[in-house]
Design a protein around this motif. Sequence first.
Motif, mmCIF file in Angstrom:
data_model
loop_
_atom_site.group_PDB
_atom_site.id
_atom_site.type_symbol
_atom_site.label_atom_id
_atom_site.label_comp_id
_atom_site.label_asym_id
_atom_site.label_seq_id
_atom_site.Cartn_x
_atom_site.Cartn_y
_atom_site.Cartn_z
ATOM 1 N N VAL A 121 0.869 -1.177 0.000
ATOM 2 C CA VAL A 121 0.000 0.000 0.000
ATOM 3 C C VAL A 121 0.904 1.225 0.000
ATOM 4 O O VAL A 121 1.802 1.339 0.851
ATOM 5 N N VAL A 122 0.679 2.134 -0.947
ATOM 6 C CA VAL A 122 1.480 3.348 -1.073
ATOM 7 C C VAL A 122 0.585 4.559 -0.824
ATOM 8 O O VAL A 122 -0.372 4.792 -1.571
ATOM 9 N N LEU A 123 0.887 5.302 0.224
ATOM 10 C CA LEU A 123 0.163 6.532 0.556
ATOM 11 C C LEU A 123 1.092 7.698 0.258
ATOM 12 O O LEU A 123 1.900 8.109 1.103
ATOM 13 N N SER A 124 1.005 8.204 -0.948
ATOM 14 C CA SER A 124 1.917 9.238 -1.425
ATOM 15 C C SER A 124 1.166 10.555 -1.598
ATOM 16 O O SER A 124 0.191 10.625 -2.363
ATOM 17 N N GLU A 125 1.606 11.595 -0.888
ATOM 18 C CA GLU A 125 1.034 12.944 -0.989
ATOM 19 C C GLU A 125 -0.480 12.907 -0.782
ATOM 20 O O GLU A 125 -1.247 13.466 -1.553
ATOM 21 N N LEU A 126 -0.911 12.255 0.288
ATOM 22 C CA LEU A 126 -2.333 12.010 0.507
ATOM 23 C C LEU A 126 -2.814 12.389 1.899
ATOM 24 O O LEU A 126 -3.807 13.103 2.045
ATOM 25 N N LEU A 127 -2.120 11.922 2.941
ATOM 26 C CA LEU A 127 -2.700 11.980 4.279
ATOM 27 C C LEU A 127 -2.779 13.386 4.854
ATOM 28 O O LEU A 127 -3.584 13.637 5.752
ATOM 29 N N TYR A 128 -1.980 14.328 4.342
ATOM 30 C CA TYR A 128 -2.056 15.682 4.902
ATOM 31 C C TYR A 128 -3.335 16.412 4.519
ATOM 32 O O TYR A 128 -3.596 17.515 4.992
ATOM 33 N N TYR A 129 -4.168 15.802 3.679
ATOM 34 C CA TYR A 129 -5.469 16.384 3.360
ATOM 35 C C TYR A 129 -6.541 16.006 4.391
ATOM 36 O O TYR A 129 -7.654 16.527 4.340
ATOM 37 N N PHE A 130 -6.216 15.095 5.314
ATOM 38 C CA PHE A 130 -7.205 14.547 6.231
ATOM 39 C C PHE A 130 -6.953 15.012 7.662
ATOM 40 O O PHE A 130 -5.825 15.338 8.045
ATOM 41 N N THR A 131 -8.010 14.993 8.460
ATOM 42 C CA THR A 131 -7.876 15.253 9.887
ATOM 43 C C THR A 131 -7.122 14.111 10.551
ATOM 44 O O THR A 131 -6.936 13.039 9.968
ATOM 45 N N ALA A 132 -6.728 14.324 11.805
ATOM 46 C CA ALA A 132 -6.063 13.262 12.553
ATOM 47 C C ALA A 132 -6.964 12.052 12.714
ATOM 48 O O ALA A 132 -6.507 10.904 12.645
ATOM 49 N N VAL A 133 -8.257 12.286 12.919
ATOM 50 C CA VAL A 133 -9.199 11.171 13.079
ATOM 51 C C VAL A 133 -9.301 10.369 11.789
ATOM 52 O O VAL A 133 -9.239 9.129 11.798
ATOM 53 N N ASP A 134 -9.451 11.044 10.651
ATOM 54 C CA ASP A 134 -9.549 10.335 9.380
ATOM 55 C C ASP A 134 -8.228 9.672 9.008
ATOM 56 O O ASP A 134 -8.213 8.590 8.410
ATOM 57 N N THR A 135 -7.108 10.304 9.345
ATOM 58 C CA THR A 135 -5.815 9.673 9.094
ATOM 59 C C THR A 135 -5.695 8.375 9.872
ATOM 60 O O THR A 135 -5.232 7.350 9.342
ATOM 61 N N ALA A 136 -6.108 8.382 11.138
ATOM 62 C CA ALA A 136 -6.086 7.155 11.933
ATOM 63 C C ALA A 136 -6.974 6.086 11.308
ATOM 64 O O ALA A 136 -6.610 4.895 11.279
ATOM 65 N N HIS A 156 5.414 12.252 1.854
ATOM 66 C CA HIS A 156 4.644 13.487 1.942
ATOM 67 C C HIS A 156 5.542 14.727 1.932
ATOM 68 O O HIS A 156 6.606 14.746 2.549
ATOM 69 N N TRP A 157 5.073 15.749 1.246
ATOM 70 C CA TRP A 157 5.693 17.077 1.168
ATOM 71 C C TRP A 157 5.713 17.724 2.543
ATOM 72 O O TRP A 157 4.703 17.744 3.255
ATOM 73 N N ARG A 158 6.856 18.276 2.933
ATOM 74 C CA ARG A 158 7.024 18.830 4.276
ATOM 75 C C ARG A 158 6.709 20.317 4.376
ATOM 76 O O ARG A 158 6.434 20.815 5.465
ATOM 77 N N ARG A 159 6.785 21.032 3.275
ATOM 78 C CA ARG A 159 6.625 22.485 3.346
ATOM 79 C C ARG A 159 5.182 22.851 3.686
ATOM 80 O O ARG A 159 4.248 22.121 3.334
ATOM 81 N N PRO A 160 4.959 23.973 4.349
ATOM 82 C CA PRO A 160 3.581 24.375 4.674
ATOM 83 C C PRO A 160 2.789 24.743 3.425
ATOM 84 O O PRO A 160 3.293 25.416 2.520
ATOM 85 N N VAL A 161 1.561 24.272 3.366
ATOM 86 C CA VAL A 161 0.634 24.574 2.274
ATOM 87 C C VAL A 161 -0.694 24.960 2.913
ATOM 88 O O VAL A 161 -1.236 24.212 3.738
ATOM 89 N N ALA A 162 -1.224 26.105 2.540
ATOM 90 C CA ALA A 162 -2.425 26.621 3.194
ATOM 91 C C ALA A 162 -3.606 25.668 3.082
ATOM 92 O O ALA A 162 -4.433 25.583 3.996
ATOM 93 N N ASP A 163 -3.703 24.942 1.974
ATOM 94 C CA ASP A 163 -4.855 24.073 1.750
ATOM 95 C C ASP A 163 -4.689 22.681 2.334
ATOM 96 O O ASP A 163 -5.598 21.858 2.230
ATOM 97 N N LEU A 193 9.200 13.754 3.475
ATOM 98 C CA LEU A 193 9.477 12.604 4.324
ATOM 99 C C LEU A 193 9.088 11.338 3.590
ATOM 100 O O LEU A 193 8.081 11.310 2.871
ATOM 101 N N LEU A 194 9.876 10.279 3.791
ATOM 102 C CA LEU A 194 9.562 8.968 3.238
ATOM 103 C C LEU A 194 9.782 7.938 4.336
ATOM 104 O O LEU A 194 10.854 7.899 4.940
ATOM 105 N N ASP A 195 8.771 7.152 4.634
ATOM 106 C CA ASP A 195 8.862 6.075 5.612
ATOM 107 C C ASP A 195 8.352 4.786 4.999
ATOM 108 O O ASP A 195 7.325 4.788 4.290
ATOM 109 N N VAL A 196 9.046 3.689 5.270
ATOM 110 C CA VAL A 196 8.628 2.364 4.825
ATOM 111 C C VAL A 196 8.386 1.495 6.049
ATOM 112 O O VAL A 196 9.248 1.398 6.937
ATOM 113 N N PHE A 197 7.211 0.881 6.096
ATOM 114 C CA PHE A 197 6.823 0.024 7.201
ATOM 115 C C PHE A 197 6.500 -1.376 6.673
ATOM 116 O O PHE A 197 6.166 -1.559 5.505
ATOM 117 N N THR A 198 6.582 -2.337 7.564
ATOM 118 C CA THR A 198 6.089 -3.664 7.243
ATOM 119 C C THR A 198 5.163 -4.113 8.360
ATOM 120 O O THR A 198 5.271 -3.655 9.508
#
Length: 219
Positions: A121-136, A156-163, A193-198
């Motif tokens: 499963v690859v979550l690329s440039e996605l989770l920062y659009y969601f709340t903490a609850v939805d991310t969980a 995920h992109w680290r720089r601040p983005v207003a949206d 940031l890039l993290d790989v989990f198993t």
Amino acid sequence: MSTCRDGAADREAGTPGEYFTRMYAAADDPWRLEERWYERRKYALTLAALPKPVYRSAFEPGCSVGVLSSLLAGRCGALLSCDREERALGRARGRLGHLPHVRVERRVLPDDWPRETFDLVVLSELLYYFTAVDTADILERAVRSLEPGGTLELVHWRRPVADHARRAGAVHEQARSHPALVRIAAHTEPDFLLDVFTRPEQPGTAAERLSVAAMEGLT
């Protein structure tokens, strides 16, 4: 509102769907994924960080116009890519339509998470659009759909983005704290940031026993 560990404040709501509709109405490839060297290099690192040469079945939500999808397709026996925006999906289908092992579907997360299982499963440039609850919620669905020994990758992109609803550091910290996941690789740059989990076949397995060298019997 809660405070992220990287110092940015989480918003109480996720990024609204209208944001993506506006972006794709303004440009076919609003983030210029096809042409920027930054993106090509990041995708090369994304693929290089995967611990297995080939995967049985992969899921890539938030595929946009399918640039990363086309690269993942070469490492997977089957690939399901999805996005919420039909204009993005039209470009993705045009790019991937000649590949019979790739499916491109419209899905809106977290509710439309597929019922099938994956070993990637690859979550690329996605989770920062969601709340903490939805991310969980998304992370829990990802873990449940991940086969034992499977790979979960976050980029995920680290720089601040207003949206963006949140910052990369906050969403990666959530994944790092999930009890079913073991982080086996990490890459940090000023930009992303890039993290790989198993998900270990044997819960509690130490990260050093899950490395690529360990899998090939080198340690």
